[in-house]
Design an enzyme around this catalytic site. Structure first.
Site, PDB file in Angstrom:
ATOM      1  N   CYS A 165       0.813  -1.229   0.000  1.00  0.00           N
ATOM      2  CA  CYS A 165       0.000   0.000   0.000  1.00  0.00           C
ATOM      3  C   CYS A 165       0.850   1.286   0.000  1.00  0.00           C
ATOM      4  O   CYS A 165       0.322   2.371  -0.199  1.00  0.00           O
ATOM      5  CB  CYS A 165      -0.959   0.004   1.179  1.00  0.00           C
ATOM      6  SG  CYS A 165      -1.990  -1.470   1.234  1.00  0.00           S
TER       7      CYS A 165
ATOM      8  N   HIS B  90      -2.812   7.054   2.891  1.00  0.00           N
ATOM      9  CA  HIS B  90      -3.323   5.814   2.299  1.00  0.00           C
ATOM     10  C   HIS B  90      -4.738   5.559   2.827  1.00  0.00           C
ATOM     11  O   HIS B  90      -5.011   5.706   4.012  1.00  0.00           O
ATOM     12  CB  HIS B  90      -2.387   4.664   2.674  1.00  0.00           C
ATOM     13  CG  HIS B  90      -2.959   3.323   2.363  1.00  0.00           C
ATOM     14  ND1 HIS B  90      -3.522   3.030   1.135  1.00  0.00           N
ATOM     15  CD2 HIS B  90      -3.079   2.200   3.125  1.00  0.00           C
ATOM     16  CE1 HIS B  90      -3.942   1.780   1.155  1.00  0.00           C
ATOM     17  NE2 HIS B  90      -3.698   1.257   2.345  1.00  0.00           N
TER      18      HIS B  90
ATOM     19  N   ASN C  63     -10.157  -0.034   0.378  1.00  0.00           N
ATOM     20  CA  ASN C  63      -8.695   0.036   0.340  1.00  0.00           C
ATOM     21  C   ASN C  63      -8.211  -0.548  -0.995  1.00  0.00           C
ATOM     22  O   ASN C  63      -8.313  -1.757  -1.212  1.00  0.00           O
ATOM     23  CB  ASN C  63      -8.140  -0.758   1.532  1.00  0.00           C
ATOM     24  CG  ASN C  63      -6.629  -0.728   1.611  1.00  0.00           C
ATOM     25  OD1 ASN C  63      -5.953  -0.316   0.670  1.00  0.00           O
ATOM     26  ND2 ASN C  63      -6.091  -1.181   2.728  1.00  0.00           N
TER      27      ASN C  63
HETATM   28  O1  UT7 Z   1      -3.380  -1.126   3.939  1.00  0.00           O
HETATM   29  C1  UT7 Z   1      -3.356  -1.578   5.242  1.00  0.00           C
HETATM   30  C2  UT7 Z   1      -4.392  -2.680   5.297  1.00  0.00           C
HETATM   31  N1  UT7 Z   1      -4.973  -2.970   6.539  1.00  0.00           N
HETATM   32  C3  UT7 Z   1      -5.620  -2.107   7.337  1.00  0.00           C
HETATM   33  O2  UT7 Z   1      -5.658  -0.943   7.186  1.00  0.00           O
HETATM   34  C4  UT7 Z   1      -6.348  -2.714   8.501  1.00  0.00           C
HETATM   35  C5  UT7 Z   1      -6.154  -1.974   9.782  1.00  0.00           C
HETATM   36  N2  UT7 Z   1      -7.024  -2.496  10.786  1.00  0.00           N
HETATM   37  C6  UT7 Z   1      -8.358  -2.219  10.778  1.00  0.00           C
HETATM   38  O3  UT7 Z   1      -8.833  -1.468   9.960  1.00  0.00           O
HETATM   39  C7  UT7 Z   1      -9.189  -2.845  11.859  1.00  0.00           C
HETATM   40  O4  UT7 Z   1      -8.387  -3.545  12.763  1.00  0.00           O
HETATM   41  C8  UT7 Z   1     -10.297  -3.760  11.289  1.00  0.00           C
HETATM   42  C9  UT7 Z   1     -11.329  -2.949  10.569  1.00  0.00           C
HETATM   43  C10 UT7 Z   1      -9.687  -4.800  10.351  1.00  0.00           C
HETATM   44  C11 UT7 Z   1     -10.986  -4.512  12.435  1.00  0.00           C
HETATM   45  O5  UT7 Z   1     -11.466  -3.599  13.381  1.00  0.00           O
HETATM   46  P1  UT7 Z   1     -11.295  -3.916  14.937  1.00  0.00           P
HETATM   47  O6  UT7 Z   1     -11.995  -2.847  15.661  1.00  0.00           O
HETATM   48  O7  UT7 Z   1      -9.825  -4.100  15.185  1.00  0.00           O
HETATM   49  O8  UT7 Z   1     -12.099  -5.267  15.086  1.00  0.00           O
HETATM   50  P2  UT7 Z   1     -11.582  -6.691  15.571  1.00  0.00           P
HETATM   51  O9  UT7 Z   1     -10.655  -7.289  14.580  1.00  0.00           O
HETATM   52  O10 UT7 Z   1     -11.114  -6.572  16.989  1.00  0.00           O
HETATM   53  O11 UT7 Z   1     -12.916  -7.495  15.568  1.00  0.00           O
HETATM   54  C12 UT7 Z   1     -13.955  -7.164  16.471  1.00  0.00           C
HETATM   55  C13 UT7 Z   1     -15.074  -8.173  16.236  1.00  0.00           C
HETATM   56  C14 UT7 Z   1     -14.600  -9.622  16.293  1.00  0.00           C
HETATM   57  O12 UT7 Z   1     -15.609 -10.374  16.916  1.00  0.00           O
HETATM   58  P3  UT7 Z   1     -15.458 -10.783  18.466  1.00  0.00           P
HETATM   59  O13 UT7 Z   1     -14.221 -11.604  18.526  1.00  0.00           O
HETATM   60  O14 UT7 Z   1     -15.373  -9.514  19.232  1.00  0.00           O
HETATM   61  O15 UT7 Z   1     -16.720 -11.553  18.709  1.00  0.00           O
HETATM   62  C15 UT7 Z   1     -14.519 -10.014  14.836  1.00  0.00           C
HETATM   63  O16 UT7 Z   1     -14.740 -11.389  14.638  1.00  0.00           O
HETATM   64  O17 UT7 Z   1     -15.641  -7.964  14.941  1.00  0.00           O
HETATM   65  C16 UT7 Z   1     -15.679  -9.230  14.253  1.00  0.00           C
HETATM   66  N3  UT7 Z   1     -15.533  -8.964  12.830  1.00  0.00           N
HETATM   67  C17 UT7 Z   1     -16.579  -8.708  12.038  1.00  0.00           C
HETATM   68  N4  UT7 Z   1     -17.896  -8.617  12.297  1.00  0.00           N
HETATM   69  C18 UT7 Z   1     -18.710  -8.336  11.280  1.00  0.00           C
HETATM   70  C19 UT7 Z   1     -14.400  -8.916  12.087  1.00  0.00           C
HETATM   71  N5  UT7 Z   1     -14.698  -8.644  10.809  1.00  0.00           N
HETATM   72  C20 UT7 Z   1     -16.053  -8.502  10.758  1.00  0.00           C
HETATM   73  C21 UT7 Z   1     -16.958  -8.202   9.725  1.00  0.00           C
HETATM   74  N6  UT7 Z   1     -18.270  -8.113  10.033  1.00  0.00           N
HETATM   75  N7  UT7 Z   1     -16.570  -7.964   8.460  1.00  0.00           N
END
Ligand code: UT7
Length: 319
Positions: free
Chosen positions: A113, A246, A276
């Site tokens: 990225c 980004h 993204n």
């Molecule tokens: O170019 C760089 C590329 N990457 C990025 O920029 C990613 C950077 N990170 C992020 O943007 C965030 O960490 C995410 C958007 C990927 C995730 O957000 P988060 O607030 O860190 O959520 P999490 O991973 O802690 O997940 C929270 C909950 C989990 O459920 P439990 O364990 O709390 O029950 C996940 O299983 O959300 C769940 N979850 C979803 N729920 C519905 C994860 N993905 C999804 C989804 N829909 N798509």
């Protein structure tokens, strides 16, 4: 002194739009979750037959047309992509052929990225050396190809597209400063850990990510590298007219602006519409804000990339 200036930009987004609601119909997610965690509402997805060079071509033609130049004026092609058409030849060579030109150097940059920012910084140095006068720098991706559509944690985050910029030699600085970094010890937090071996894929051909680790590191380095780039010209965050980080996640973008003390009104945000698009995200956002008249001649724009590797970088440009 020889400097480089951005004299034209262009975009290409595949016509097919996939909304959050459409994704929610095929996996366990919701529009509400995706919007509140990422700011994403929709993404463009390429047809199976469309490759990165197919998207790069119209974006490049549009950038050249905005610059009032012809493909034959280009003497350097750099394509930033992590989703190349082939293992080789490079997507840059394929783009060169599609543009109907030959002879000039053409190569890909693999910085995920951060790729477009890396490409811009490299092209600036080629132009400053005096050996090249007109560079085409493109970020082009079909990230939909490397997503595991059964992994809701990553599949909802990415989209396809291409953005291009034409850099020309000039006696006035357009590119004012740049800084590039990498730290391979973080390779594991964002990767596609596979390769082609003996006619088969070994490892995994799908994107894997530790979202929380990426989030924290991204905000930290986007803050640091913007300040480092400004310091090279004795400027501060108050001297920036527009910030284009980004476009990974609206919360990362907002947190970065907060850390830098930059008002939200100076942010260009496209992640809501494009998701993204990796190396394409920064040039797509730059092109959009130039075409809708937000970014005006003479204004200073901070372009920032961050991504797998881990890589990060910034380029400060005066338009
Ligand atoms: O170019 C760089 C590329 N990457 C990025 O920029 C990613 C950077 N990170 C992020 O943007 C965030 O960490 C995410 C958007 C990927 C995730 O957000 P988060 O607030 O860190 O959520 P999490 O991973 O802690 O997940 C929270 C909950 C989990 O459920 P439990 O364990 O709390 O029950 C996940 O299983 O959300 C769940 N979850 C979803 N729920 C519905 C994860 N993905 C999804 C989804 N829909 N798509």
């Amino acid at each position: 002194m020889i400097y480089s200036r951005i004299v034209g930009t262009g975009s290409c987004l595949p016509p097919k739009i996939v909304t959050n609601a459409e994704l929610a119909a095929q996996m366990d997610t919701s529009d509400e979750w995706i919007r509140t965690r990422t700011g994403i509402r929709q993404r463009h997805i390429a047809e199976a037959s469309q490759t990165s060079s197919d998207l790069a071509l119209p974006a490049s033609r549009e950038a050249l047309s905005a610059a009032g130049l012809a493909p034959s004026d280009v003497d350097l092609i750099i394509v930033a992509t992590s989703t190349p058409d082939y293992v080789f030849p490079s997507t840059a060579c394929l783009l060169q052929a599609k543009l109907g030109i030959k002879g000039c150097p053409a190569f890909d940059i693999q910085a995920v990225c951060s790729g477009f920012v890396y490409g811009l910084a490299v092209a600036d140095k080629f132009i400053r050396s005096g050996q090249h006068k007109c560079a085409l720098v493109v970020g082009a991706e079909v990230f939909s190809r490397i997503l595991d559509w059964n992994d809701r944690g990553t599949a909802v985050l990415f989209g396809d597209g291409a953005g291009a910029a034409v850099l020309r030699a000039d006696s006035r600085p357009g590119v004012m400063a740049s800084a590039l970094h990498a730290d391979g010890s973080h390779a594991g937090i964002l990767s596609v850990p596979g390769n082609v071996c003996g006619g088969k894929v070994t490892g995994s051909p799908f994107l894997r990510m530790d979202g929380k680790a990426v989030f924290k590191l991204a905000v930290k380095v986007l803050d640091e590298v913007a300040r480092e780039t400004l310091a090279q010209c004795g400027l501060t965050t108050r001297d920036i007219d527009w910030l284009i980080p980004h476009q990974a996640n609206a919360r990362i973008i907002q947190a970065t602006a907060n850390k830098l003390g930059i008002d939200a009104s100076k942010l260009v945000i496209t992640v809501d519409r494009h998701a993204n698009t990796s190396a394409a995200s920064v040039p797509l956002a730059l092109d959009l804000a130039l075409r809708d008249g937000r970014i005006r001649p003479g204004q200073r724009v901070m372009l920032e990339g961050v991504g797998g590797g881990f890589t990060w970088g910034a380029v400060l440009v005066e338009m």
